[in-house]
Scaffold this motif. Structure first.
Motif, mmCIF file in Angstrom:
data_model
loop_
_atom_site.group_PDB
_atom_site.id
_atom_site.type_symbol
_atom_site.label_atom_id
_atom_site.label_comp_id
_atom_site.label_asym_id
_atom_site.label_seq_id
_atom_site.Cartn_x
_atom_site.Cartn_y
_atom_site.Cartn_z
ATOM 1 N N PRO A 1 0.825 -1.214 0.000
ATOM 2 C CA PRO A 1 0.000 0.000 0.000
ATOM 3 C C PRO A 1 0.860 1.265 0.000
ATOM 4 O O PRO A 1 1.999 1.273 0.481
ATOM 5 N N THR A 2 0.295 2.336 -0.531
ATOM 6 C CA THR A 2 0.975 3.622 -0.597
ATOM 7 C C THR A 2 0.034 4.716 -0.141
ATOM 8 O O THR A 2 -1.136 4.731 -0.528
ATOM 9 N N LEU A 3 0.543 5.614 0.696
ATOM 10 C CA LEU A 3 -0.209 6.801 1.066
ATOM 11 C C LEU A 3 0.138 7.901 0.077
ATOM 12 O O LEU A 3 1.295 8.317 -0.039
ATOM 13 N N ASP A 4 -0.861 8.363 -0.645
ATOM 14 C CA ASP A 4 -0.673 9.437 -1.615
ATOM 15 C C ASP A 4 -1.301 10.702 -1.043
ATOM 16 O O ASP A 4 -2.462 10.704 -0.624
ATOM 17 N N VAL A 5 -0.526 11.775 -1.049
ATOM 18 C CA VAL A 5 -0.954 13.036 -0.452
ATOM 19 C C VAL A 5 -1.003 14.113 -1.515
ATOM 20 O O VAL A 5 -0.056 14.272 -2.303
ATOM 21 N N THR A 6 -2.089 14.856 -1.549
ATOM 22 C CA THR A 6 -2.198 16.024 -2.411
ATOM 23 C C THR A 6 -2.276 17.248 -1.520
ATOM 24 O O THR A 6 -3.221 17.402 -0.731
ATOM 25 N N LEU A 7 -1.255 18.105 -1.620
ATOM 26 C CA LEU A 7 -1.169 19.281 -0.764
ATOM 27 C C LEU A 7 -2.031 20.418 -1.314
ATOM 28 O O LEU A 7 -2.419 20.395 -2.483
ATOM 29 N N PRO A 8 -2.341 21.405 -0.474
ATOM 30 C CA PRO A 8 -3.155 22.533 -0.954
ATOM 31 C C PRO A 8 -2.535 23.202 -2.170
ATOM 32 O O PRO A 8 -1.319 23.413 -2.244
ATOM 33 N N GLY A 9 -3.378 23.475 -3.150
ATOM 34 C CA GLY A 9 -2.904 24.134 -4.356
ATOM 35 C C GLY A 9 -2.353 23.188 -5.393
ATOM 36 O O GLY A 9 -2.037 23.593 -6.518
ATOM 37 N N LYS A 10 -2.222 21.908 -5.070
ATOM 38 C CA LYS A 10 -1.717 20.923 -6.027
ATOM 39 C C LYS A 10 -2.871 20.211 -6.710
ATOM 40 O O LYS A 10 -3.993 20.175 -6.208
ATOM 41 N N LYS A 11 -2.604 19.627 -7.847
ATOM 42 C CA LYS A 11 -3.625 18.896 -8.592
ATOM 43 C C LYS A 11 -3.798 17.501 -8.017
ATOM 44 O O LYS A 11 -2.845 16.888 -7.550
ATOM 45 N N ARG A 12 -5.013 17.032 -8.091
ATOM 46 C CA ARG A 12 -5.276 15.652 -7.684
ATOM 47 C C ARG A 12 -4.625 14.704 -8.670
ATOM 48 O O ARG A 12 -4.417 15.046 -9.838
ATOM 49 N N PRO A 13 -4.324 13.496 -8.252
ATOM 50 C CA PRO A 13 -3.654 12.533 -9.142
ATOM 51 C C PRO A 13 -4.491 12.228 -10.368
ATOM 52 O O PRO A 13 -5.691 12.001 -10.267
ATOM 53 N N PRO A 14 -3.881 12.232 -11.543
ATOM 54 C CA PRO A 14 -4.629 11.954 -12.775
ATOM 55 C C PRO A 14 -4.943 10.490 -12.977
ATOM 56 O O PRO A 14 -5.808 10.139 -13.748
ATOM 57 N N SER A 15 -4.245 9.592 -12.285
ATOM 58 C CA SER A 15 -4.415 8.161 -12.523
ATOM 59 C C SER A 15 -4.288 7.414 -11.212
ATOM 60 O O SER A 15 -3.530 7.781 -10.321
ATOM 61 N N GLY B 1 6.858 17.843 -4.332
ATOM 62 C CA GLY B 1 6.557 18.403 -3.029
ATOM 63 C C GLY B 1 5.377 17.751 -2.340
ATOM 64 O O GLY B 1 5.112 18.040 -1.191
ATOM 65 N N SER B 2 4.636 16.886 -3.028
ATOM 66 C CA SER B 2 3.537 16.152 -2.406
ATOM 67 C C SER B 2 4.072 14.813 -1.935
ATOM 68 O O SER B 2 4.487 13.994 -2.755
ATOM 69 N N PRO B 3 4.135 14.573 -0.621
ATOM 70 C CA PRO B 3 4.759 13.339 -0.113
ATOM 71 C C PRO B 3 3.926 12.101 -0.421
ATOM 72 O O PRO B 3 2.700 12.129 -0.363
ATOM 73 N N ASN B 4 4.591 11.023 -0.765
ATOM 74 C CA ASN B 4 3.957 9.731 -0.983
ATOM 75 C C ASN B 4 4.799 8.682 -0.292
ATOM 76 O O ASN B 4 6.016 8.646 -0.429
ATOM 77 N N LEU B 5 4.142 7.821 0.475
ATOM 78 C CA LEU B 5 4.875 6.946 1.391
ATOM 79 C C LEU B 5 4.493 5.495 1.182
ATOM 80 O O LEU B 5 3.306 5.159 1.107
ATOM 81 N N GLU B 6 5.484 4.619 1.062
ATOM 82 C CA GLU B 6 5.250 3.179 1.032
ATOM 83 C C GLU B 6 4.943 2.721 2.457
ATOM 84 O O GLU B 6 5.765 2.873 3.363
ATOM 85 N N LEU B 7 3.751 2.138 2.669
ATOM 86 C CA LEU B 7 3.283 1.879 4.031
ATOM 87 C C LEU B 7 3.733 0.544 4.602
ATOM 88 O O LEU B 7 3.708 0.365 5.819
ATOM 89 N N HIS B 8 4.107 -0.431 3.754
ATOM 90 C CA HIS B 8 4.431 -1.747 4.309
ATOM 91 C C HIS B 8 5.704 -1.707 5.158
ATOM 92 O O HIS B 8 5.928 -2.576 5.998
ATOM 93 N N SER B 9 6.540 -0.675 4.948
ATOM 94 C CA SER B 9 7.763 -0.552 5.740
ATOM 95 C C SER B 9 7.644 0.522 6.811
ATOM 96 O O SER B 9 8.627 0.854 7.463
ATOM 97 N N PHE B 10 6.434 1.032 7.001
ATOM 98 C CA PHE B 10 6.225 2.110 7.976
ATOM 99 C C PHE B 10 6.347 1.537 9.388
ATOM 100 O O PHE B 10 5.719 0.534 9.707
#
Length: 839
Positions: free
Chosen positions: A248-262, A271-280
């Protein structure tokens, strides 16, 4: 494949909400061995290298195919991955590598789909290869050539490697069919930093929006909105529940950024952090991002190894407790009716069940008569179970409002039903009722239920059969069985699937006052929780229990028919329609040929239908309306050996049973319809070996052929290997049915004794009670036209005259009383067999 069972301890099949820690006994009082286990099981690293394809046929008219391969392994990842597109080439080469972390005890089936890329229209789906990862051996590397079309010499070349992976094993819970995996809860919080306010600075009204998404989690996407003008602001944490080892991955869209297209993108904006969660790291509060205006914090913790879904194939604790209490009523009742000199011991007391079929208001009415007859013979107290579907569920739900109904005279119940059966029904469509229906449907939707036309049908039934709103719920019926004072009611339905006929895909679902479950998977939930939202066996969102009128609508959903069902009413085969509606699935050759083990699936090729075939299939299989409830199997995965499990094999009868990625656990909702759309019988819950039913009183209320449902049941049981007595009726009997038939099952050891009561009007025409002939003035009361063209008892009739109602009740009672000797013979046979078995 090598197993990873390092730690294995027995776990009771009940969760803490269903009796965790209780020593479970079977119906004979012997301690049973639970089949559900909690295990620590290894994960492996699966490496897939998509190398090339050869001789791919031309999908476009003016150019060669623009090929790419899609990889889908839903047990290991929530994302679909794909190769690059090789344009205008019939022999594309990719040489791309993908990695998956797989659970060794899960049935991992990889789907390799070849597509032709189109710019303007939807990509053409050429074929899909289904490959069972269990074919691979640990520590070995193989290069497979999948022969997709021998005539055109089409093939797909893929390399596989399976290796050990570092890290601790995963804790799973399994009953041998379903697997619940380790899930985690991620909390994400936004903290806005302090700001210095300038003098005379006006309040800003701007807001900041943060969007968070964990693909494949229960929650999906969640947003946080913060005002930017506060001195200090901290949001409430948003939570995500996800499978820890599914990449799993946490995908973050920060204020003023576009939402993911796909959905497949991993990085959307700089600048929008995205984190691999299985190693969290578990239990630690981590800073995801720091900014001048805010900080992002996240913390992940393992969820407890506790399920709110009961995994197991035995009876729940409450039903076993009921059986002990019910025996105190049944044993003396049997002694009385059989005129035995000695008390029956526990092991000598047979389990007697009353089984009914559907038939609209006809079955509702006739069942009252049958039960009154059984009550007069004192046989009703001998029964442990009472099952129903369609119209007989209306009778049952009425009866079980009274906690002691079977201990009383049924006259009051029959009179109350008579009042509603004979009243004018036009009021149910009045403006006042229509407003009530709308209000109730809106309330149901706001509570979290998915509403459909079937819910409206349930409300109409409520107005037809009751005075005003009926607040009764299925769980309320626990009061009617808490002392064992009545037979345990079991209601039935079947779970179906879109784009499949009922003959091709159906799964038995049973409802008791304690639980709702699918016996094929060994998965059950408390009846109070049915309709709530679950994920991987955990209760995520509690939805209020449905009023029973909505269940009655679903149990008798005559609006769930489709074209194929109508075709089956006049034909015994779907062969013609299968040509157009069944998936084209073929076993294909593979090079090298890997040894096939018992639990492994053959490598298969799916060829999608063309536009015309898809449209025709939809037209034939789409149902007018289906009752949908949140799927409590959602998130579970199939065990690697599920096809070898004896419990699953008993009910394995659908075209998708060998396609684990497409079975019910992958669906958002259960799609439930009247059992009569498959077989007009409620007998299947009684054939569970765990219930050990010895005698079945088969009360038939079907329209048309009285023997058809019984013949279909015999055929089904024979195909499934379920013990059932052989039904041997002569042609003369089939043309001129008697009131009762006894099939003792002597030729099938272990099968229950079956008493079959077709709904016919035979000697009742001349006798008002057994042995007492009608007078000339009473002959008219014996003329009960059940199935003629002018019969008042059509399945679709919703109103009877008082005479029609009374005659049908009297006929149902008479046919029971007139066959007392056969009933006693069946009970004697069952007692004798129980005694002999113990010896």
């Amino acid at each position: 494949m090598e197993r990873g069972g390092i730690l294995c301890q027995e776990l009771t099949t009940q969760t803490s909400r269903l009796g965790e820690g209780i020593t479970l006994l079977n119906s004979d009082g012997e301690q049973r061995t639970p089949v559900t286990k909690i295990e620590s099981s290894l994960c492996y690293l699966l490496t897939i290298r998509v190398i090339r394809a050869r001789n791919i046929h031309q999908a476009d008219v003016l150019s060669q195919t623009d090929c790419y391969v899609s990889l889908w392994l839903p047990t290991a990842s929530t994302n679909k991955f794909q190769t690059k597109t090789v344009r205008n080439c019939k022999d594309p080469v990719w040489n791309e590598t993908f990695y998956f972390r797989i659970q060794s005890q899960v049935k991992n089936v990889l789907e390799l789909a070849l597509y032709d890329k189109d710019v303007v229209t939807r990509d053409d789906h050429l074929f899909t290869v289904y490959f069972d990862i269990a074919k691979l051996s640990l520590g070995e590397q193989v290069f497979m050539h999948f022969k997709c079309d021998s005539q055109r010499q089409e093939e797909l070349e893929v390399g596989f490697a399976l290796d050990n992976i570092s890290g601790p094993p995963e804790t799973i819970i399994t009953n041998g069919v379903l697997v619940s995996r380790k899930i985690c809860c991620l909390e994400v919080q936004v903290v806005e930093k302090k700001k210095k306010k300038k003098k005379k600075e006006k309040k800003s009204l701007s807001k900041k929006e943060f969007s968070f998404k964990v693909q494949g989690s229960y929650e999906g996407t969640q947003d946080i909105m913060l005002g930017s003008d506060l001195v200090f602001s901290s949001s409430s944490p948003v939570k995500f529940h996800y499978v820890r080892y599914k990449q799993p991955t946490l995908d973050v869209t920060l204020p003023g950024k576009k939402r993911p297209p796909s959905l497949q993108s991993r990085v959307y904006d700089k600048g929008s952090p995205n984190l691999e969660l299985h190693s969290f790291p578990s239990g630690k509060n981590m800073i995801l991002a720091e900014d001048k205006g805010f900080d992002l914090y996240a913390k992940a913790e393992d969820c407890p190894d506790h399920l709110d879904v009961r995994l197991g194939f035995d009876l729940c604790v409450q039903e076993q407790d009921f059986l002990c209490k019910r025996q105190k009523y049944v044993a003396p009742a049997l002694k009385k009716v059989l005129q035995l000199e000695q008390d029956l011991l526990d092991h000598e007391t047979p389990v007697v069940a009353i089984m009914t079929t559907g038939g609209g208001m006809r079955s509702l009415t006739a069942l009252y008569g049958s039960l009154r007859g059984l009550k007069k013979l004192d046989v009703l107290d001998c029964a442990t179970y009472l099952t129903g579907l369609s119209g007989t569920t209306w009778t049952m739900s009425n009866l079980y409002r009274d906690a002691d109904w079977s201990q009383k005279d049924l006259g009051k119940q029959i009179s109350e039903a008579r009042k509603h059966m004979t009243k004018c029904k036009i009021n149910s469509l009045s403006l006042e009722y229509l407003k009530y229906y709308k209000k109730q449907l809106c309330q149901r939707k706001s509570e979290g239920h998915k509403t459909s036309f079937i819910d409206l049908w349930g409300l109409v039934l409520e107005s037809l059969l009751h005075d005003g709103k009926d607040n009764h719920r299925l769980s309320d019926q626990q009061r009617a069985v808490d002392r064992g004072q009545n037979p345990l009611p079991i209601y039935t339905a079947v779970n179906v699937k879109n784009n499949y006929s009922t003959l091709d895909f159906k799964e038995w679902v049973e409802f008791t006052p304690y639980e709702v479950g699918l016996q094929k998977y060994g998965a059950f939930v408390r009846v109070e929780d049915f309709g709530s939202e679950f994920f991987m066996g955990r209760l995520m969102k509690k939805v209020p229990e449905s009023r029973i009128c909505f269940l009655e609508g679903m149990w008798s959903s005559l609006f769930s028919l489709n074209v194929l069902y109508i075709w089956n009413l006049s034909h015994s085969s779907e062969d013609f329609w299968h040509k157009w509606t069944q998936d084209k699935i073929d076993n294909i050759e593979e090079d090298p040929l890997l040894p096939l083990k018992p639990q492994e699936l053959r490598t298969r090729l799916f060829t999608p239908p063309g536009p015309l075939g898809s449209a025709l299939r939809a037209a034939l299989t789409d149902r007018l309306a289906v009752a949908q409830e949140h799927n409590f199997l959602k998130g579970f995965q199939m065990h690697n050996d599920y096809l070898e499990n004896k419990h699953f094999c008993r009910w394995k009868d659908t075209v998708l049973d060998t396609f684990p990625n497409q079975l019910t656990q992958s669906e958002e909702f259960l799609s439930l319809v009247d059992t009569g759309f498959f077989i007009n019988t409620s007998i299947m819950p009684l054939l569970k070996p765990e219930r050990k039913v010895d005698v079945i009183l088969h009360l038939n209320y079907s329209a048309g052929s009285q023997i058809q449902a019984l013949d279909q049941t015999c055929k089904y049981c024979s195909e499934q290997g379920i013990l059932f007595p052989r039904v041997d009726l002569s042609e003369e009997d089939r043309k001129n049915l008697k009131e009762c038939y006894l099939f003792d099952g002597a030729e099938t050891p272990g099968a229950p004794v079956l008493l079959f009561f077709p709904l016919i009007n035979d000697t009742f025409q001349k006798y008002k009670v057994p042995g007492q002939k009608r007078s000339e003035s009473e002959m008219e009361d014996g003329k009960v036209d059940l199935y003629g063209c002018c019969s008042p008892y059509s399945t679709y009739s919703i109103q009877y005259t008082e005479k029609a109602y009374d005659r049908l009740v009297d006929l149902g009672e008479y046919n029971i009383l007139n066959n007392k000797d056969l009933i006693m013979q069946a009970l004697h046979t069952a007692v004798a067999r129980k005694r002999q078995k113990k010896k």
